[in-house]
Every structure is written in structure tokens, then in C-alpha cells.
Motif scaffolding. Structure first.
Motif, PDB file in Angstrom:
ATOM      1  N   ILE A 160      50.398 -10.782 -19.657  1.00  0.00           N
ATOM      2  CA  ILE A 160      50.848  -9.417 -19.404  1.00  0.00           C
ATOM      3  C   ILE A 160      50.298  -9.016 -18.039  1.00  0.00           C
ATOM      4  CG2 ILE A 160      50.693  -7.029 -20.184  1.00  0.00           C
ATOM      5  CD1 ILE A 160      50.552  -8.239 -23.068  1.00  0.00           C
ATOM      6  N   PRO A 161      51.163  -8.675 -17.096  1.00  0.00           N
ATOM      7  CA  PRO A 161      50.746  -8.490 -15.706  1.00  0.00           C
ATOM      8  C   PRO A 161      49.696  -7.410 -15.436  1.00  0.00           C
ATOM      9  CG  PRO A 161      53.130  -8.691 -15.831  1.00  0.00           C
ATOM     10  CD  PRO A 161      52.617  -8.577 -17.240  1.00  0.00           C
ATOM     11  N   GLU A 162      49.670  -6.356 -16.259  1.00  0.00           N
ATOM     12  CA  GLU A 162      48.757  -5.247 -15.959  1.00  0.00           C
ATOM     13  C   GLU A 162      48.163  -4.695 -17.246  1.00  0.00           C
ATOM     14  OE1 GLU A 162      48.911  -1.100 -13.361  1.00  0.00           O
ATOM     15  OE2 GLU A 162      50.582  -2.508 -13.274  1.00  0.00           O
ATOM     16  N   SER A 212      37.181   7.640 -17.092  1.00  0.00           N
ATOM     17  CA  SER A 212      37.458   6.594 -16.104  1.00  0.00           C
ATOM     18  C   SER A 212      38.532   5.640 -16.624  1.00  0.00           C
ATOM     19  CB  SER A 212      36.190   5.812 -15.765  1.00  0.00           C
ATOM     20  OG  SER A 212      35.770   5.047 -16.879  1.00  0.00           O
ATOM     21  N   ILE A 213      39.208   5.011 -15.685  1.00  0.00           N
ATOM     22  CA  ILE A 213      40.269   4.061 -16.003  1.00  0.00           C
ATOM     23  C   ILE A 213      40.005   2.785 -15.220  1.00  0.00           C
ATOM     24  CG2 ILE A 213      42.758   3.616 -15.940  1.00  0.00           C
ATOM     25  CD1 ILE A 213      43.007   6.775 -15.654  1.00  0.00           C
ATOM     26  N   GLU A 214      39.884   1.682 -15.934  1.00  0.00           N
ATOM     27  CA  GLU A 214      39.770   0.383 -15.282  1.00  0.00           C
ATOM     28  C   GLU A 214      41.157  -0.235 -15.259  1.00  0.00           C
ATOM     29  OE1 GLU A 214      36.812  -1.882 -17.384  1.00  0.00           O
ATOM     30  OE2 GLU A 214      35.183  -0.916 -16.275  1.00  0.00           O
ATOM     31  N   ILE A 215      41.591  -0.643 -14.079  1.00  0.00           N
ATOM     32  CA  ILE A 215      42.920  -1.223 -13.903  1.00  0.00           C
ATOM     33  C   ILE A 215      42.763  -2.706 -13.584  1.00  0.00           C
ATOM     34  CG2 ILE A 215      45.026  -1.166 -12.514  1.00  0.00           C
ATOM     35  CD1 ILE A 215      44.401   1.834 -12.006  1.00  0.00           C
ATOM     36  N   TYR A 216      43.343  -3.538 -14.432  1.00  0.00           N
ATOM     37  CA  TYR A 216      43.262  -4.989 -14.262  1.00  0.00           C
ATOM     38  C   TYR A 216      44.624  -5.547 -13.895  1.00  0.00           C
ATOM     39  CZ  TYR A 216      38.725  -4.696 -16.544  1.00  0.00           C
ATOM     40  OH  TYR A 216      37.423  -4.389 -16.857  1.00  0.00           O
ATOM     41  N   ASP A 217      44.609  -6.494 -12.975  1.00  0.00           N
ATOM     42  CA  ASP A 217      45.818  -7.174 -12.533  1.00  0.00           C
ATOM     43  C   ASP A 217      45.689  -8.645 -12.907  1.00  0.00           C
ATOM     44  OD1 ASP A 217      48.288  -7.476 -11.292  1.00  0.00           O
ATOM     45  OD2 ASP A 217      47.433  -7.706  -9.284  1.00  0.00           O
ATOM     46  N   LEU A 218      46.766  -9.216 -13.409  1.00  0.00           N
ATOM     47  CA  LEU A 218      46.752 -10.620 -13.809  1.00  0.00           C
ATOM     48  C   LEU A 218      47.020 -11.524 -12.613  1.00  0.00           C
ATOM     49  CD1 LEU A 218      46.649 -12.320 -16.535  1.00  0.00           C
ATOM     50  CD2 LEU A 218      49.102 -12.570 -16.174  1.00  0.00           C
ATOM     51  N   ASP A 219      46.228 -12.546 -12.511  1.00  0.00           N
ATOM     52  CA  ASP A 219      46.439 -13.589 -11.506  1.00  0.00           C
ATOM     53  C   ASP A 219      46.058 -14.906 -12.171  1.00  0.00           C
ATOM     54  OD1 ASP A 219      47.113 -14.825  -9.145  1.00  0.00           O
ATOM     55  OD2 ASP A 219      45.828 -13.588  -7.895  1.00  0.00           O
ATOM     56  N   LYS A 262      44.235 -14.971 -15.666  1.00  0.00           N
ATOM     57  CA  LYS A 262      42.946 -14.273 -15.697  1.00  0.00           C
ATOM     58  C   LYS A 262      43.127 -12.875 -15.143  1.00  0.00           C
ATOM     59  CE  LYS A 262      38.194 -14.550 -14.179  1.00  0.00           C
ATOM     60  NZ  LYS A 262      37.184 -15.251 -13.401  1.00  0.00           N
ATOM     61  N   TYR A 263      42.480 -11.897 -15.794  1.00  0.00           N
ATOM     62  CA  TYR A 263      42.499 -10.522 -15.292  1.00  0.00           C
ATOM     63  C   TYR A 263      41.402 -10.325 -14.254  1.00  0.00           C
ATOM     64  CZ  TYR A 263      45.823  -8.701 -18.680  1.00  0.00           C
ATOM     65  OH  TYR A 263      46.958  -8.446 -19.411  1.00  0.00           O
TER      66      TYR A 263
END
Length: 113
Positions: free
Chosen positions: A52-54, A64-71, A78-79
Motif C-alpha cells: 500500500i503506497p501510503e 500529530s500525524i506520521e506520514i509513511y511512503d512505501l519504497d 518498506k515504509y
């Protein structure tokens, strides 16, 4: 099977009743004392393995909001933490993969204390 607090799924034809057959493109989890550990470990690993990309993790208590991007690291999904958004930098709040969708920081936390 896991159910995120919010998600974006672009393939409506893959819907079966109230469920989607395919993985969404974005998931959001609102952390609560009873689910925080599970959301940030097991569920996050499932989302990561499903590519899942995001992934967003919202901490109501810390606002607070932690934003993870998939790579990928050696072909393994891995996020990576792309940003942590708080009241101080809330103008940075945006979806990485859906930049035209507007999200208001204050509305996300409206009514939470």
C-alpha cells in the motif's frame, strides 16, 4: 483481514459488498491506547507487505500525524517516514500520492479534546 480507520481504494469494480478485494492505495489509522501498538506494528507490516503506497498514523493525544511512503529496499517493500505533521507545520499536510485532495489539520482533530 484488517480494516483501516480510513482508506482510498481506486478500483471500485473490485468491491464485494462492503469489502474491497484488492489493496487500497492509502490507509490511515487513528491510534488509541488500546490499539496503538497493534496499529503501528502488525497492521503496518500487513499494509507494507500488501504494498500500500501510503500509510498515515494519527496520534490524537499528541495531535500529530506520521506520514509513511512505501519504497523498496533490495526489492522488499518498506515504509519510510516522509513527514511528521503537527500544529506547528500543519501547512505541510497533504497526501503524497493524491496531492489534489485537500485535508485540513484542524478538521482531523476536531472534537478530540
Amino acid at each position: 483481514t484488517v480494516i483501516p480507520d480510513a482508506s482510498i481504494n481506486c478500483q471500485v469494480k473490485s468491491r464485494k459488498g462492503n469489502s474491497f478485494i484488492n489493496a487500497p492505495q492509502f490507509v490511515l489509522e487513528v491510534l488509541s491506547p488500546s490499539t496503538a501498538k497493534y496499529d503501528q506494528t502488525e497492521k503496518k507490516k500487513i499494509y507494507q507487505s500488501e504494498e500500500i503506497p501510503e500509510y498515515w498514523s494519527i496520534d490524537i493525544r499528541k495531535r500529530s500525524i506520521e506520514i509513511y511512503d512505501l519504497d523498496y529496499e533490495e526489492d522488499i517493500p518498506k515504509y519510510f517516514l516522509a513527514d511528521t505533521v503537527t500544529k506547528e507545520n500543519n501547512e505541510d499536510l497533504h497526501l503524497i500520492h493524491f496531492p489534489h485532495i485537500q485535508i485540513d489539520f484542524e478538521q482531523l482533530f476536531d472534537g478530540t479534546g
